[in-house]
Design a protein around this motif. Structure first.
Motif, PDB file in Angstrom:
ATOM      1  N   LEU A   4       7.768  -0.875   0.943  1.00 43.27           N
ATOM      2  CA  LEU A   4       6.716  -0.375   1.600  1.00 43.27           C
ATOM      3  C   LEU A   4       6.924   0.746   2.153  1.00 43.27           C
ATOM      4  CD1 LEU A   4       3.821  -2.281   1.456  1.00 43.27           C
ATOM      5  CD2 LEU A   4       4.750  -0.931  -1.022  1.00 43.27           C
ATOM      6  N   THR A   5       6.780   2.446   2.483  1.00 41.32           N
ATOM      7  CA  THR A   5       6.140   3.915   3.173  1.00 41.32           C
ATOM      8  C   THR A   5       4.774   3.749   3.408  1.00 41.32           C
ATOM      9  OG1 THR A   5       6.146   5.250   1.411  1.00 41.32           O
ATOM     10  CG2 THR A   5       8.528   4.845   1.846  1.00 41.32           C
ATOM     11  N   LYS A   6       4.622   4.265   4.586  1.00 47.32           N
ATOM     12  CA  LYS A   6       2.927   4.486   4.333  1.00 47.32           C
ATOM     13  C   LYS A   6       2.527   5.305   3.100  1.00 47.32           C
ATOM     14  CE  LYS A   6       2.722   6.541   8.972  1.00 47.32           C
ATOM     15  NZ  LYS A   6       1.886   7.145  10.139  1.00 47.32           N
ATOM     16  N   GLY A   7       1.680   5.106   3.134  1.00 53.14           N
ATOM     17  CA  GLY A   7       0.616   4.947   1.926  1.00 53.14           C
ATOM     18  C   GLY A   7       0.818   4.813   0.714  1.00 53.14           C
ATOM     19  N   ALA A   8       1.896   3.789   0.550  1.00 51.92           N
ATOM     20  CA  ALA A   8       1.953   3.136  -1.075  1.00 51.92           C
ATOM     21  C   ALA A   8       1.736   2.057  -0.274  1.00 51.92           C
ATOM     22  CB  ALA A   8       3.936   2.646  -0.934  1.00 51.92           C
ATOM     23  N   ASN A   9       1.242   0.727  -2.376  1.00 51.55           N
ATOM     24  CA  ASN A   9       0.779  -0.040  -2.232  1.00 51.55           C
ATOM     25  C   ASN A   9       1.887  -1.539  -2.822  1.00 51.55           C
ATOM     26  OD1 ASN A   9      -0.161  -0.024  -5.508  1.00 51.55           O
ATOM     27  ND2 ASN A   9      -1.281   1.860  -4.235  1.00 51.55           N
ATOM     28  N   VAL A  10       1.091  -2.176  -3.088  1.00 54.50           N
ATOM     29  CA  VAL A  10       2.193  -3.642  -4.286  1.00 54.50           C
ATOM     30  C   VAL A  10       1.102  -4.304  -4.474  1.00 54.50           C
ATOM     31  CG1 VAL A  10       3.166  -4.937  -2.026  1.00 54.50           C
ATOM     32  CG2 VAL A  10       3.806  -4.674  -4.158  1.00 54.50           C
ATOM     33  N   ALA A  11       0.915  -4.921  -5.682  1.00 54.54           N
ATOM     34  CA  ALA A  11       0.334  -5.608  -6.271  1.00 54.54           C
ATOM     35  C   ALA A  11       0.467  -6.683  -5.394  1.00 54.54           C
ATOM     36  CB  ALA A  11       0.538  -6.186  -7.650  1.00 54.54           C
ATOM     37  N   VAL A  12      -0.881  -8.209  -4.882  1.00 51.29           N
ATOM     38  CA  VAL A  12      -0.593  -9.098  -4.230  1.00 51.29           C
ATOM     39  C   VAL A  12      -0.445 -10.256  -5.529  1.00 51.29           C
ATOM     40  CG1 VAL A  12      -1.269 -10.941  -2.849  1.00 51.29           C
ATOM     41  CG2 VAL A  12      -1.690  -8.302  -2.338  1.00 51.29           C
ATOM     42  N   PHE A 123       6.907  -2.867   5.443  1.00 50.11           N
ATOM     43  CA  PHE A 123       5.936  -2.066   5.775  1.00 50.11           C
ATOM     44  C   PHE A 123       7.047  -1.481   7.528  1.00 50.11           C
ATOM     45  CE2 PHE A 123       2.726   0.671   7.513  1.00 50.11           C
ATOM     46  CZ  PHE A 123       3.993   1.749   7.583  1.00 50.11           C
ATOM     47  N   GLY A 124       7.987  -1.462   7.558  1.00 48.14           N
ATOM     48  CA  GLY A 124       8.315  -1.014   9.228  1.00 48.14           C
ATOM     49  C   GLY A 124       8.390   0.109   9.939  1.00 48.14           C
ATOM     50  N   ASP A 125       8.163   1.043   8.933  1.00 52.83           N
ATOM     51  CA  ASP A 125       8.507   3.157   9.565  1.00 52.83           C
ATOM     52  C   ASP A 125       6.698   3.499  10.257  1.00 52.83           C
ATOM     53  OD1 ASP A 125       9.143   5.598  10.860  1.00 52.83           O
ATOM     54  OD2 ASP A 125       9.605   6.095   8.715  1.00 52.83           O
ATOM     55  N   MET A 126       6.009   3.072  10.739  1.00 52.83           N
ATOM     56  CA  MET A 126       4.871   3.217  11.083  1.00 52.83           C
ATOM     57  C   MET A 126       4.992   5.104  11.397  1.00 52.83           C
ATOM     58  SD  MET A 126       3.268  -0.544  11.572  1.00 52.83           S
ATOM     59  CE  MET A 126       3.560  -1.787  10.852  1.00 52.83           C
ATOM     60  N   GLY A 127       5.894   5.470  12.615  1.00 49.13           N
ATOM     61  CA  GLY A 127       5.783   6.000  13.327  1.00 49.13           C
ATOM     62  C   GLY A 127       4.608   6.241  14.546  1.00 49.13           C
ATOM     63  N   ALA A 128       5.357   5.756  14.566  1.00 51.34           N
ATOM     64  CA  ALA A 128       3.831   5.289  16.090  1.00 51.34           C
ATOM     65  C   ALA A 128       4.157   6.079  17.535  1.00 51.34           C
ATOM     66  CB  ALA A 128       2.895   4.033  15.957  1.00 51.34           C
ATOM     67  N   THR A 129       3.473   7.005  18.351  1.00 49.01           N
ATOM     68  CA  THR A 129       4.520   7.648  19.406  1.00 49.01           C
ATOM     69  C   THR A 129       2.992   6.816  20.508  1.00 49.01           C
ATOM     70  OG1 THR A 129       2.649   9.477  18.669  1.00 49.01           O
ATOM     71  CG2 THR A 129       4.830   9.112  17.635  1.00 49.01           C
ATOM     72  N   SER A 130       1.649   7.686  20.484  1.00 48.71           N
ATOM     73  CA  SER A 130       0.918   7.757  22.047  1.00 48.71           C
ATOM     74  C   SER A 130      -0.218   6.358  21.490  1.00 48.71           C
ATOM     75  CB  SER A 130       0.553   8.611  22.468  1.00 48.71           C
ATOM     76  OG  SER A 130      -0.282   9.118  21.354  1.00 48.71           O
ATOM     77  N   GLU A 131       0.023   6.567  20.239  1.00 51.13           N
ATOM     78  CA  GLU A 131      -0.785   5.274  20.540  1.00 51.13           C
ATOM     79  C   GLU A 131      -1.546   4.039  20.541  1.00 51.13           C
ATOM     80  OE1 GLU A 131      -0.306   7.507  16.103  1.00 51.13           O
ATOM     81  OE2 GLU A 131       0.472   6.426  18.065  1.00 51.13           O
ATOM     82  N   VAL A 135      -4.284   0.830  12.476  1.00 51.20           N
ATOM     83  CA  VAL A 135      -4.158   0.168  11.124  1.00 51.20           C
ATOM     84  C   VAL A 135      -2.671  -0.472  11.029  1.00 51.20           C
ATOM     85  CG1 VAL A 135      -5.101  -0.382   9.061  1.00 51.20           C
ATOM     86  CG2 VAL A 135      -6.384   0.562  11.152  1.00 51.20           C
ATOM     87  N   ALA A 136      -1.974  -1.538  10.507  1.00 55.17           N
ATOM     88  CA  ALA A 136      -0.855  -1.528  10.233  1.00 55.17           C
ATOM     89  C   ALA A 136      -0.936  -1.604   8.525  1.00 55.17           C
ATOM     90  CB  ALA A 136      -0.321  -2.859  10.269  1.00 55.17           C
ATOM     91  N   GLY A 137      -1.578  -2.037   8.148  1.00 51.74           N
ATOM     92  CA  GLY A 137      -1.826  -2.146   7.029  1.00 51.74           C
ATOM     93  C   GLY A 137      -3.874  -2.910   6.449  1.00 51.74           C
ATOM     94  N   GLU A 138      -4.229  -3.037   4.751  1.00 49.84           N
ATOM     95  CA  GLU A 138      -5.024  -3.542   4.689  1.00 49.84           C
ATOM     96  C   GLU A 138      -4.793  -3.931   3.122  1.00 49.84           C
ATOM     97  OE1 GLU A 138      -7.621  -0.470   4.163  1.00 49.84           O
ATOM     98  OE2 GLU A 138      -6.760   0.261   2.339  1.00 49.84           O
ATOM     99  N   LEU A 139      -5.284  -5.523   3.094  1.00 53.44           N
ATOM    100  CA  LEU A 139      -5.360  -5.621   1.354  1.00 53.44           C
ATOM    101  C   LEU A 139      -5.866  -5.386   0.740  1.00 53.44           C
ATOM    102  CD1 LEU A 139      -4.973  -9.177   2.671  1.00 53.44           C
ATOM    103  CD2 LEU A 139      -3.269  -8.318   1.161  1.00 53.44           C
ATOM    104  N   ARG A 149      -1.664  -1.981   0.965  1.00 53.37           N
ATOM    105  CA  ARG A 149      -1.647  -0.767   1.589  1.00 53.37           C
ATOM    106  C   ARG A 149      -0.706  -1.210   2.708  1.00 53.37           C
ATOM    107  NH1 ARG A 149      -6.007   1.713   0.644  1.00 53.37           N
ATOM    108  NH2 ARG A 149      -5.423   2.781  -1.321  1.00 53.37           N
ATOM    109  N   ALA A 150       0.420  -0.155   3.063  1.00 53.01           N
ATOM    110  CA  ALA A 150       0.847   0.039   4.123  1.00 53.01           C
ATOM    111  C   ALA A 150       0.285   1.305   4.725  1.00 53.01           C
ATOM    112  CB  ALA A 150       2.599   0.517   3.804  1.00 53.01           C
ATOM    113  N   VAL A 151      -0.912   1.118   5.581  1.00 52.49           N
ATOM    114  CA  VAL A 151      -1.742   2.450   6.372  1.00 52.49           C
ATOM    115  C   VAL A 151      -0.578   2.382   7.149  1.00 52.49           C
ATOM    116  CG1 VAL A 151      -3.492   3.035   7.357  1.00 52.49           C
ATOM    117  CG2 VAL A 151      -2.981   1.499   5.578  1.00 52.49           C
ATOM    118  N   GLY A 152      -0.168   2.043   9.121  1.00 53.16           N
ATOM    119  CA  GLY A 152       0.454   3.086   9.623  1.00 53.16           C
ATOM    120  C   GLY A 152      -0.425   4.003  11.117  1.00 53.16           C
TER     121      GLY A 152
END
Length: 251
Positions: A4-12, A123-131, A135-139, A149-152
């Protein structure tokens, strides 16, 4: 497995899933904690009991609970058939202690089928910096089914700021000194301690992952202007009296 990339989703595909967070543990790296928020259609929790974290590791419904953790790994178990109908999202929250997430190497979120053990998505590329919280993701529910969904989405204000935005009560008021240690006198100009932060009332249609809310600051009472004595009306000026005109004698 779906990457997954940021904002993408997948069925559970299963009613029971494990959300597993992994990172590379290092002596100088921040410590990572995992928690979850059970969120309604308002975008906020119903109350503080919808916050599942290390001091309250299982939700009252029994549907969400923290799983095993170790240096470099943490997890949460979700039994989706037991989630109350009013709950629309299970938000996976990460917080870093000792530095921002830019100093956490190899941060990855994985969705596992708890029944088969199969990896559903990663999901591995969250692009976090100073945070220091994110929120990593959500069901979430969609058309009667569950998706991930991959949030980041990150917060510089840490876990307290993130939790407040989702409706959790946060008490940041400083402790008051006891009478035995209190100073003899307090300067008149010393500011009063700020009250406990309270979250804003939930607004309809607010989306999770928003960090636009600002914490309430202590109200400042305006200083009343000093009373002035009423002005006395000035007496009207009178024209000077003129002597009556004397007729001149005829020459």
């Amino acid at each position: 497995m779906t990457q997954l990339t940021k904002g993408a989703n997948v069925a559970v595909p299963s009613d029971a899933v494990n959300i597993v967070v992994t990172w590379t543990a290092a002596p100088q790296a921040p410590t990572v904690d995992l928690s979850t928020l059970l969120v309604t259609a308002t975008g906020k929790v119903r109350d503080d009991s919808d916050f599942v974290f290390y001091n309250a590791p299982q939700h009252a419904s029994g549907a969400v609970r923290l799983g095993p953790s170790s240096p470099g790994s943490a997890s949460v178990e979700a039994h989706l058939t037991g989630v109350e109908d009013v709950v629309e999202r299970i938000v996976v929250v990460l917080s870093a202690d000792g530095g921002p997430f830019s100093q956490v190497p190899g941060l990855t979120v994985r969705v596992d089928d708890a029944t088969s053990g199969q990896v559903v998505a990663q999901f591995g590329d969250m692009g976090a910096t100073s945070e220091t919280a994110l929120v990593a993701g959500e069901l979430y529910r969609r058309a009667g089914a569950w998706k991930f969904r991959a949030v980041g989405q990150g917060w510089d204000s840490g876990l307290a700021g993130l939790a407040t935005d989702f409706g959790i009560s946060v008490d940041d008021a400083p402790e008051q000194p006891s009478s035995s240690t209190a100073p003899a006198a307090t300067p008149a100009s010393a500011p009063a301690p700020a009250p406990a932060l309270r979250p804003a009332e939930p607004s309809q249609g607010e989306q999770p992952g928003s960090d636009t809310s600002q914490p309430y600051a202590a109200p400042v009472s305006p200083t009343p202007a000093p009373l002035q004595p009423p002005q006395q009306p000035s007496a009207p000026q009178q024209a000077p009296l003129q002597p009556p005109h004397q007729p001149q004698a005829p020459l």
